[in-house]
Design an enzyme around this catalytic site. Structure first.
Site, mmCIF file in Angstrom:
data_model
loop_
_atom_site.group_PDB
_atom_site.id
_atom_site.type_symbol
_atom_site.label_atom_id
_atom_site.label_comp_id
_atom_site.label_asym_id
_atom_site.label_seq_id
_atom_site.Cartn_x
_atom_site.Cartn_y
_atom_site.Cartn_z
ATOM 1 N N TRP A 1 0.757 15.498 10.039
ATOM 2 C CA TRP A 1 0.931 15.490 11.504
ATOM 3 C C TRP A 1 -0.105 16.344 12.212
ATOM 4 C CZ3 TRP A 1 1.311 20.510 12.744
ATOM 5 C CH2 TRP A 1 1.790 21.380 11.760
ATOM 6 N N ASN A 2 -0.876 17.165 11.496
ATOM 7 C CA ASN A 2 -1.662 18.170 12.234
ATOM 8 C C ASN A 2 -2.891 17.596 12.944
ATOM 9 O OD1 ASN A 2 -3.071 17.891 9.829
ATOM 10 N ND2 ASN A 2 -3.681 20.040 9.762
ATOM 11 N N LYS B 1 0.750 5.162 5.932
ATOM 12 C CA LYS B 1 2.011 5.843 6.255
ATOM 13 C C LYS B 1 1.697 7.169 6.938
ATOM 14 C CE LYS B 1 5.066 9.012 5.015
ATOM 15 N NZ LYS B 1 5.600 9.266 6.307
ATOM 16 N N PRO B 2 1.865 7.224 8.273
ATOM 17 C CA PRO B 2 1.628 8.496 8.969
ATOM 18 C C PRO B 2 2.833 9.409 8.823
ATOM 19 C CG PRO B 2 2.310 6.809 10.540
ATOM 20 C CD PRO B 2 2.291 6.149 9.179
ATOM 21 N N SER C 1 0.470 18.719 2.077
ATOM 22 C CA SER C 1 0.692 19.987 1.379
ATOM 23 C C SER C 1 0.428 19.853 -0.125
ATOM 24 C CB SER C 1 2.135 20.445 1.609
ATOM 25 O OG SER C 1 3.018 19.448 1.142
ATOM 26 N N GLU D 1 -6.185 15.650 -0.500
ATOM 27 C CA GLU D 1 -6.693 16.676 0.430
ATOM 28 C C GLU D 1 -5.514 17.579 0.740
ATOM 29 O OE1 GLU D 1 -9.734 17.115 1.644
ATOM 30 O OE2 GLU D 1 -10.600 15.361 0.673
ATOM 31 N N LEU D 2 -5.474 18.749 0.119
ATOM 32 C CA LEU D 2 -4.244 19.550 0.156
ATOM 33 C C LEU D 2 -4.422 20.846 0.962
ATOM 34 C CD1 LEU D 2 -3.245 18.896 -3.578
ATOM 35 C CD2 LEU D 2 -2.698 17.541 -1.533
ATOM 36 N N CYS E 1 -5.890 22.906 8.151
ATOM 37 C CA CYS E 1 -6.080 23.296 6.752
ATOM 38 C C CYS E 1 -7.333 24.158 6.563
ATOM 39 C CB CYS E 1 -6.187 22.047 5.880
ATOM 40 S SG CYS E 1 -7.512 20.961 6.417
ATOM 41 N N GLU F 1 -0.417 30.028 2.861
ATOM 42 C CA GLU F 1 -1.006 29.444 4.072
ATOM 43 C C GLU F 1 -0.012 29.629 5.226
ATOM 44 O OE1 GLU F 1 -1.129 25.125 3.947
ATOM 45 O OE2 GLU F 1 -3.103 25.104 4.887
ATOM 46 N N GLU G 1 -13.876 13.516 1.421
ATOM 47 C CA GLU G 1 -13.840 12.607 2.573
ATOM 48 C C GLU G 1 -15.058 12.886 3.439
ATOM 49 O OE1 GLU G 1 -9.911 13.186 4.330
ATOM 50 O OE2 GLU G 1 -9.149 11.578 3.059
HETATM 51 P P1 NAP Z 1 3.395 17.271 3.998
HETATM 52 O O1 NAP Z 1 4.752 17.758 4.270
HETATM 53 O O2 NAP Z 1 2.881 17.329 2.614
HETATM 54 O O3 NAP Z 1 3.364 15.765 4.558
HETATM 55 C C1 NAP Z 1 2.193 14.981 4.555
HETATM 56 C C2 NAP Z 1 2.565 13.511 4.479
HETATM 57 O O4 NAP Z 1 3.205 13.273 3.222
HETATM 58 C C3 NAP Z 1 3.542 13.044 5.550
HETATM 59 O O5 NAP Z 1 3.243 11.711 5.889
HETATM 60 C C4 NAP Z 1 4.878 13.108 4.819
HETATM 61 O O6 NAP Z 1 5.830 12.206 5.342
HETATM 62 C C5 NAP Z 1 4.479 12.679 3.427
HETATM 63 N N1 NAP Z 1 5.382 13.118 2.359
HETATM 64 C C6 NAP Z 1 6.354 14.063 2.407
HETATM 65 N N2 NAP Z 1 6.973 14.150 1.201
HETATM 66 C C7 NAP Z 1 6.384 13.234 0.391
HETATM 67 C C8 NAP Z 1 6.574 12.829 -0.963
HETATM 68 N N3 NAP Z 1 7.488 13.399 -1.740
HETATM 69 N N4 NAP Z 1 5.771 11.865 -1.467
HETATM 70 C C9 NAP Z 1 4.819 11.284 -0.689
HETATM 71 N N5 NAP Z 1 4.589 11.610 0.596
HETATM 72 C C10 NAP Z 1 5.357 12.576 1.134
HETATM 73 O O7 NAP Z 1 2.311 18.032 4.891
HETATM 74 P P2 NAP Z 1 2.325 18.318 6.444
HETATM 75 O O8 NAP Z 1 3.316 19.368 6.744
HETATM 76 O O9 NAP Z 1 2.416 17.027 7.189
HETATM 77 O O10 NAP Z 1 0.836 18.870 6.657
HETATM 78 C C11 NAP Z 1 0.501 20.208 6.486
HETATM 79 C C12 NAP Z 1 -0.248 20.431 5.185
HETATM 80 O O11 NAP Z 1 -1.339 19.531 5.098
HETATM 81 C C13 NAP Z 1 -0.853 21.807 5.099
HETATM 82 O O12 NAP Z 1 -0.637 22.360 3.823
HETATM 83 C C14 NAP Z 1 -2.347 21.562 5.319
HETATM 84 O O13 NAP Z 1 -3.187 22.536 4.759
HETATM 85 C C15 NAP Z 1 -2.520 20.227 4.700
HETATM 86 N N6 NAP Z 1 -3.717 19.559 5.212
HETATM 87 C C16 NAP Z 1 -4.802 19.440 4.392
HETATM 88 C C17 NAP Z 1 -5.964 18.848 4.880
HETATM 89 C C18 NAP Z 1 -7.196 18.716 4.016
HETATM 90 O O14 NAP Z 1 -8.150 18.071 4.446
HETATM 91 N N7 NAP Z 1 -7.219 19.280 2.828
HETATM 92 C C19 NAP Z 1 -6.000 18.371 6.184
HETATM 93 C C20 NAP Z 1 -4.871 18.493 6.977
HETATM 94 C C21 NAP Z 1 -3.713 19.093 6.480
HETATM 95 P P3 NAP Z 1 7.114 12.639 6.182
HETATM 96 O O15 NAP Z 1 6.905 14.061 6.604
HETATM 97 O O16 NAP Z 1 7.124 11.689 7.306
HETATM 98 O O17 NAP Z 1 8.280 12.476 5.275
#
Ligand code: NAP
Length: 481
Positions: free
Chosen positions: A153-154, A177-178, A231, A252-253, A286, A386, A463
């Site tokens: 979402w960020n 899937k957003p 994450s 990309e975590l 991130c 983080e 990417e």
């Molecule tokens: P997240 O909770 O991991 O969610 C990311 C996506 O994954 C959402 O679409 C979420 O869907 C989905 N998801 C949740 N549980 C899942 C599962 N068990 N299997 C498959 N998909 C699943 O992360 P977030 O809170 O949205 O984003 C924050 C994190 O992203 C931070 O740690 C940040 O550092 C990281 N990030 C990394 C980068 C990079 O380039 N490395 C860039 C941006 C963000 P739902 O929430 O809709 O269920």
């Protein structure tokens, strides 16, 4: 409720059609600045996801020419630019970031489609210059297959743009899937995608929380690539879930970026760069500095200048003029930042900028005061996890060796920043930092032209740049006598 010409259908998109919502399974989209429900979107499950993958698999059988791909990418970039204000408004409503920042995200997202439109020729077949075994060898770049693109979402638009542009140039067919927190900018994007003439099934949108959707994507045999941004904990789950199905993963975590300022650096410049880097998206990026290492001799000056800038940040609803920082995404995010601040203060850290946070009330935004702490030490939570919020913790250091060791003392390896007037010092320090992106006298993050990605638990794959295409192609070699 949000109204927009780009949000005529609040639905997913499968096989070239908007999918009617099932009234029983819906999820609200909340404006994090006001706590209001701004839309209700359908929750899709295994059936819809499998239908989307099947449609993508069918479309994959008809390859698109290089010229066709170039046209799709350019047209989408142009449409995004044309609708930048409206797309930005939608991002601000569902994410909370200030409107100017949201519009900059649209420009950034469009730049990936534009960049890859200029790269399609790299996918033309190549002949090897040598003729091993006296054969002519041709190297072809085939689409890797159906690609599942899962985004956070960020940066609701930009994180998808990076993946989707690279997947399209490679001629993959996609199921997107957003995050269920921010699906509206993706629905809006699909109303533009509809206008670029993609064949049905080329790009599909499934909406709702992960659960059934991600299980179906992990298990469906036609999905060959899963490109995920989010994450580290979810990234690890995807590795485990896809292992029996042997899918290619691009991950990309999370990050824990060190921002290192040596005492020969231009302090004003370093502070300016930290402000832009740290407080964009209310610190929910991130790549933003999570630990600010400042060499002892300049720590007082640096902290005072930083505190003055941080106290000038205007926090509020990103749609209002003059606001420079929006809310956190939700209560959980607020609680985490507060826990990091409280933990540090309980162990002796001192707040040098930022007010004591006020508990958010139900149906209100989760605003966290941008905060600077001094007196941070290595065992504190904000150093080891983080924060994903507007906290800049300052850690003083004495020597180059000490700061390199401290910066690397994390399982993450996404972004780092080094500020020094000495090129010799930079040339010594940067190669010893285990991070995929190291800003040298800049707090800038990634760009479309440059490959970006993490080391260690920050993931694998890149990417942007030509490397960004690698996750979406299969290389096939054809020798002939
Ligand atoms: P997240 O909770 O991991 O969610 C990311 C996506 O994954 C959402 O679409 C979420 O869907 C989905 N998801 C949740 N549980 C899942 C599962 N068990 N299997 C498959 N998909 C699943 O992360 P977030 O809170 O949205 O984003 C924050 C994190 O992203 C931070 O740690 C940040 O550092 C990281 N990030 C990394 C980068 C990079 O380039 N490395 C860039 C941006 C963000 P739902 O929430 O809709 O269920």
């Amino acid at each position: 409720m949000i109204r927009s010409a780009l949000l005529k259908s609040m639905n997913g998109y499968i096989d070239g059609n908007w999918c009617p919502a099932d009234a029983d399974r819906t999820v609200p989209v909340i404006n994090p600045a006001t706590g209001e429900t701004i839309a209700i979107v359908p929750v899709m499950g295994r059936d819809e996801t499998n239908r989307a993958v099947d449609a993508a698999a069918r479309t994959l059988k008809t390859p698109a020419s290089i010229e066709q791909r170039r046209k799709w990418l350019s047209r989408l970039a142009d449409l995004m630019t044309q609708h930048r204000d409206e797309l930005g408004r939608i991002i601000t409503h569902e994410h909370g970031k200030p409107l100017a920042e949201a519009q900059a995200e649209v420009d950034y997202a469009a730049s990936f489609f534009r960049y890859y439109a200029g790269c399609v020729d790299h996918l033309q077949p190549k002949q090897l210059s040598e003729r091993p075994r006296n054969h002519t060898w041709t190297v072809y770049y085939r689409p890797a297959g159906v690609a599942a693109l899962i985004t956070p979402w960020n940066f609701p638009l930009a994180m998808l743009a990076k993946k989707f542009s690279a997947a399209l140039v490679a001629d993959c067919c996609c199921v997107i899937k957003p995050s269920s927190k921010t699906p509206l900018s993706m629905i809006a994007l699909f109303s533009l995608i509809e206008q670029i003439g993609l064949p049905p099934g080329k790009a599909n949108l499934v909406l709702g929380p992960a659960g059934e959707i991600s299980d179906a994507l992990c298990e469906h045999p036609a999905v060959r690539v899963i490109s995920f941004t989010g994450s580290t904990s979810v990234g690890k789950k995807l590795i485990a879930k896809t292992a029996p199905h042997l899918k290619r993963l691009a991950l990309e975590l999370g990050g824990n970026a060190p921002f290192i300022v040596f005492d020969d650096a231009d302090v004003d410049h370093a502070v300016d760069q930290l402000m832009a880097n740290k407080f964009r998206g209310a610190g929910q990026t991130c790549v933003c500095a999570n630990r600010v290492y400042v060499q002892q001799g300049i720590a007082d000056t640096f902290s005072e200048k930083l505190a003055a800038c941080v106290n000038a940040i205007k926090v509020g609803n990103g749609m209002e003029a003059g606001i420079t920082m929006g809310p956190l995404i939700d209560r959980k995010a607020f609680d985490k930042v507060k826990r990091h601040v409280d933990d540090a203060i309980s162990q002796g850290a001192v707040r040098v900028a930022g007010a004591v946070p006020i508990e958010p009330q139900p149906n209100q935004g989760c605003f966290f005061p941008p905060t600077v702490l001094r007196g941070i030490t290595a065992q504190m939570e904000c150093v080891n996890d983080e924060t994903f919020g507007p906290l800049a913790p300052i850690i003083e250091f004495q020597s180059e060796a000490e700061v390199i060791e401290a910066a690397n003392r994390t399982e993450y390896g996404l972004a780092a920043y080094v500020f020094t007037a000495s090129d010799e010092r930079a040339a010594r320090v940067i190669p010893r930092l285990s991070f995929g992106h190291v800003g040298h006298n800049t707090g800038s993050g990634p760009t479309a032209e440059a490959p970006f990605g993490g080391m260690k638990h920050s993931g694998f794959g890149r990417e942007g740049g030509l490397e960004g295409i690698h996750d979406f192609i299969e290389t096939q070699t054809v020798p002939r006598p």
